[in-house]
Design a protein around this motif. Structure first.
Motif, short mmCIF file in Angstrom:
data_model
loop_
_atom_site.label_atom_id
_atom_site.label_comp_id
_atom_site.label_asym_id
_atom_site.label_seq_id
_atom_site.Cartn_x
_atom_site.Cartn_y
_atom_site.Cartn_z
N TRP A 117 -6.56 -8.44 -0.30
CA TRP A 117 -6.52 -7.30 0.60
C TRP A 117 -7.10 -6.08 -0.10
N GLN A 118 -7.71 -5.23 0.66
CA GLN A 118 -8.27 -3.98 0.14
C GLN A 118 -7.40 -2.83 0.62
N LEU A 119 -6.87 -2.06 -0.31
CA LEU A 119 -5.96 -0.97 0.03
C LEU A 119 -6.61 0.36 -0.34
N ASP A 120 -6.81 1.22 0.64
CA ASP A 120 -7.37 2.55 0.36
C ASP A 120 -6.24 3.57 0.39
N ILE A 121 -6.08 4.29 -0.72
CA ILE A 121 -5.01 5.28 -0.83
C ILE A 121 -5.63 6.65 -1.09
N GLY A 122 -5.08 7.67 -0.44
CA GLY A 122 -5.52 9.04 -0.70
C GLY A 122 -4.44 9.81 -1.45
N TYR A 123 -4.83 10.47 -2.53
CA TYR A 123 -3.89 11.28 -3.31
C TYR A 123 -4.30 12.74 -3.20
N PRO A 124 -3.35 13.63 -2.90
CA PRO A 124 -3.70 15.05 -2.87
C PRO A 124 -4.33 15.48 -4.21
N ALA A 139 0.83 -1.21 0.00
CA ALA A 139 0.00 0.00 0.00
C ALA A 139 0.87 1.26 0.00
N GLU A 140 1.90 1.26 0.83
CA GLU A 140 2.81 2.42 0.88
C GLU A 140 3.53 2.58 -0.45
N ASN A 141 3.94 1.46 -1.05
CA ASN A 141 4.64 1.49 -2.34
C ASN A 141 3.75 2.10 -3.43
N ILE A 142 2.49 1.68 -3.44
CA ILE A 142 1.56 2.21 -4.45
C ILE A 142 1.34 3.71 -4.24
N ALA A 143 1.12 4.10 -2.99
CA ALA A 143 0.88 5.52 -2.69
C ALA A 143 2.04 6.38 -3.19
N ARG A 144 3.26 5.87 -3.06
CA ARG A 144 4.45 6.63 -3.47
C ARG A 144 4.67 6.52 -4.97
N GLU A 145 4.53 5.32 -5.51
CA GLU A 145 4.72 5.08 -6.96
C GLU A 145 3.82 6.01 -7.79
N GLN A 146 2.57 6.11 -7.37
CA GLN A 146 1.59 6.84 -8.17
C GLN A 146 1.64 8.35 -7.97
N SER A 147 2.32 8.79 -6.92
CA SER A 147 2.35 10.23 -6.68
C SER A 147 3.70 10.84 -7.03
N LEU A 148 4.77 10.37 -6.40
CA LEU A 148 6.07 11.02 -6.61
C LEU A 148 7.12 10.07 -7.19
N GLU A 149 6.89 8.79 -7.17
CA GLU A 149 7.75 7.79 -7.81
C GLU A 149 9.22 7.98 -7.45
N LEU A 150 9.47 7.96 -6.15
CA LEU A 150 10.83 8.18 -5.68
C LEU A 150 10.94 7.53 -4.30
N THR A 151 12.16 7.06 -3.93
CA THR A 151 12.30 6.46 -2.61
C THR A 151 12.02 7.53 -1.55
N ARG A 152 11.47 7.10 -0.42
CA ARG A 152 10.97 8.03 0.59
C ARG A 152 12.03 8.99 1.10
N ASN A 153 13.25 8.49 1.27
CA ASN A 153 14.30 9.35 1.84
C ASN A 153 14.72 10.49 0.89
N LEU A 154 14.33 10.41 -0.38
CA LEU A 154 14.67 11.48 -1.32
C LEU A 154 13.55 12.50 -1.47
#
Lengths: 370, 370
Positions: free
Chosen positions: B60-67, B21-36
């Motif tokens: 599993w059901q994953l709910d993601i919020g995108y700004p 879920a965290e990977n998808i949230a990041r992939e779809q928004s900023l597509e970069l490792t978290r520390n960067l």
């Protein structure tokens, strides 16, 4: 009769495979029961079953021929012809597509392709290194500095991230102008030009305003997302401005990821993208966060993009999806010099070392391709 | 922070569901490792995990919020945001999409929709009957005669088959003019107007020439294939001319057919198509050659197209894919009056009986909706 031939793999077919093949041939061409199709129309327009072969316990290979005229010389209609309605059939995957010569000659193909890219960046014979400007939300100066350091290190191609999208074209102009200037500055320092491709998105006037800005800056090409904008819509927008374009694969996994449905990577991100005229095609390729998943489709996709048996210019294959600098030379070693590797996060993570690490990576690629 | 919320179902996830879920949230928004990603950028642009729930042994059901800002007020970018890169992840399906009010107000929605269609054809309160002009290759007179007889029988909407595509706009003009005249002739005879929607395809000047012809004939709308042309490209082309448009689902099965991947029918052919402004959305629906395959998605798709909890005008749901005249009244009986049923081959097969059989079918639908 000149035929477009499409090869489908049917997994656990829901009806007799010979019946299924006939159903697909008819569904995709005239979409009507056979008894309502006159012989005159059938002869000219009806799809025909060329071959049905059992592959293993679960899978059959269906070869269908479609009269060339059905594509109406349009890349969108070609796509619709080979997968439009059958996309709703269960477990049918398009795995090969062959076009007759007269149709190949009428489809656009790349206006520049691999040759023109090599000529612009003055790299005649090795694999290429590409990076991506991100993340969205970064100050313009940060993105421009990244472009500058990459180009100073001898990097070949810089593209915008597909997430860099502006609601206001004025913001687009500011950002793209700054990055283009950074590339120009590096060219003056190094004597060699890096190719910069801004991402252009949207539709109508908004799309045209961005293309105006790119053309006004004298840039050679853009990044487009054909599986978001439409393959033919993307191709047409670039071609109308004489711009080269990089096809980003966003949404394309919808087609390629399910192993028994959709369209195989070599057809979708190889054959079709080249026919539409993309000068660069990004696809997952080997290694990294996202990989090409089914068998060895990487070599087949490279082949579809570059083989010289068609009259179209070759499209540059580019491996993307979380590749590292180390993987760049490994890819060159394995897939030869006619490819590019996109390195994003792994490069950004190097901070002040970008210039040095890019130079070292290029040297390794040089050796791998020597 | 206004969020776009996306619900994904992950089947047999390839990593820990919370990590995924965290990977998808990041992939779809900023597509970069978290520390960067800086805190400033993360706060404004990073996708966030809202909930992770186990559904059963495998899912599993994953709910993601995108700004909200990430959609850039563009329907293409919205599509890319919710499924662009994650389409390359294995077994991830988008099953629900909810937009915040301020974004809903900035997206187009239908310019006419169900209300304007009812007003044009003067049918205030029953399900509608639609037919399709085909097959490709038929003489123009044959297609026009089919339109005429359907309209004389009291049919509501006539559309071109998505296979009717002309390489030469002059052929398009001849065909569409003849069919429009047939509809006009029927209107003068019956006193009621049938809605005729020609299919428009292609890109650039070729596309514009066809839209010129449609607008010049004073027609109200067109058929477009948004999953071929691009959803936003299609919407923009129609909107720029003030034309209503019917979204044909060609290629959309790529998204909807695999049960564990892609985008569910209610989101793709319901929510997204309505947001983009389609006035009519065809989807497989119940019965016939092609059916909506997963659970009872028909009611959910109708709901997404017509519910009054959004500020958008309702889109007319239309069931297509080999339906029969008999199925038209059955659908009205089951799904109510705010839908249309597309009957093609079953109508064409009736030959000289078309007019009579259409009139009888309309009477049955009238009863079903009474």
């Amino acid at each position: 009769m000149q035929l477009i031939t499409a090869r489908y793999v049917a997994t656990q077919p829901d009806r007799d495979p010979d019946v299924l093949a006939e159903n697909i041939a008819r569904e995709q061409s005239l979409e009507l029961t056979r008894n309502l199709i006159s012989e005159t129309i059938a002869e000219r327009f009806l799809g025909r079953v060329l071959d049905v072969t059992r592959l293993d316990q679960k899978r059959w290979q269906l070869d269908i021929g479609y009269p060339m005229e059905l594509a109406s010389q349009q890349i969108g209609q070609l796509l619709q012809l080979v997968y439009g309605n059958v996309s709703f059939y269960p477990r049918i995957r398009l795995v090969r597509l062959t076009l007759p010569g007269p149709l190949l000659e009428r489809l656009p193909g790349p206006i520049g392709g691999l040759g023109r890219i090599r000529s612009i960046i003055e790299v005649p014979g090795r694999a290429l290194l590409m990076t991506v400007l991100k993340p969205r939300g970064s100050p313009v100066d940060t993105l421009a500095a990244l472009a500058l350091e990459f180009a100073r290190g001898g990097g070949d191609i810089v593209k915008d991230d597909q997430n860099l999208v502006d609601a206001d074209p004025a913001d687009f102009a500011l950002r793209v102008t700054a990055c283009a200037r950074a590339i120009e500055q590096a060219a003056q320092e190094t004597g060699r030009r890096c190719l910069y491709l801004p991402h252009v998105a949207g539709s109508g006037d908004h799309l045209q305003r961005q293309l105006d800005i790119v053309a006004g800056l004298g840039l050679s090409g853009v990044v487009l997302c054909p599986w978001v904008m439409g393959l033919e819509s993307a191709a047409g927008a670039a071609r109308a401005r004489g711009l080269m374009w990089l096809a980003h694969p966003a949404m394309a996994g919808t087609f390629t990821e399910p192993s028994d449905h959709g369209i195989a990577t070599p057809v979708l991100l190889g054959t079709l993208v080249r026919l539409a005229g993309a000068d660069i095609s990004i696809f997952p390729g080997p290694g990294g966060r996202i990989q090409t998943g089914h068998g060895d489709e990487v070599a087949a996709t490279c082949q579809a993009l570059t083989d010289s048996t068609t009259p179209l210019r070759p499209t540059l294959p580019c491996f993307g999806g979380g590749k590292t600098l180390e993987q760049a030379s490994a890819a060159a070693d394995r897939y030869g010099s006619d490819c590019a590797v996109l390195v994003g996060g792994d490069l950004i993570a190097r901070g002040p070392g970008i210039r040095r690490d890019v130079a070292a990576a290029i040297a390794r690629i040089d050796s791998a391709c020597a």
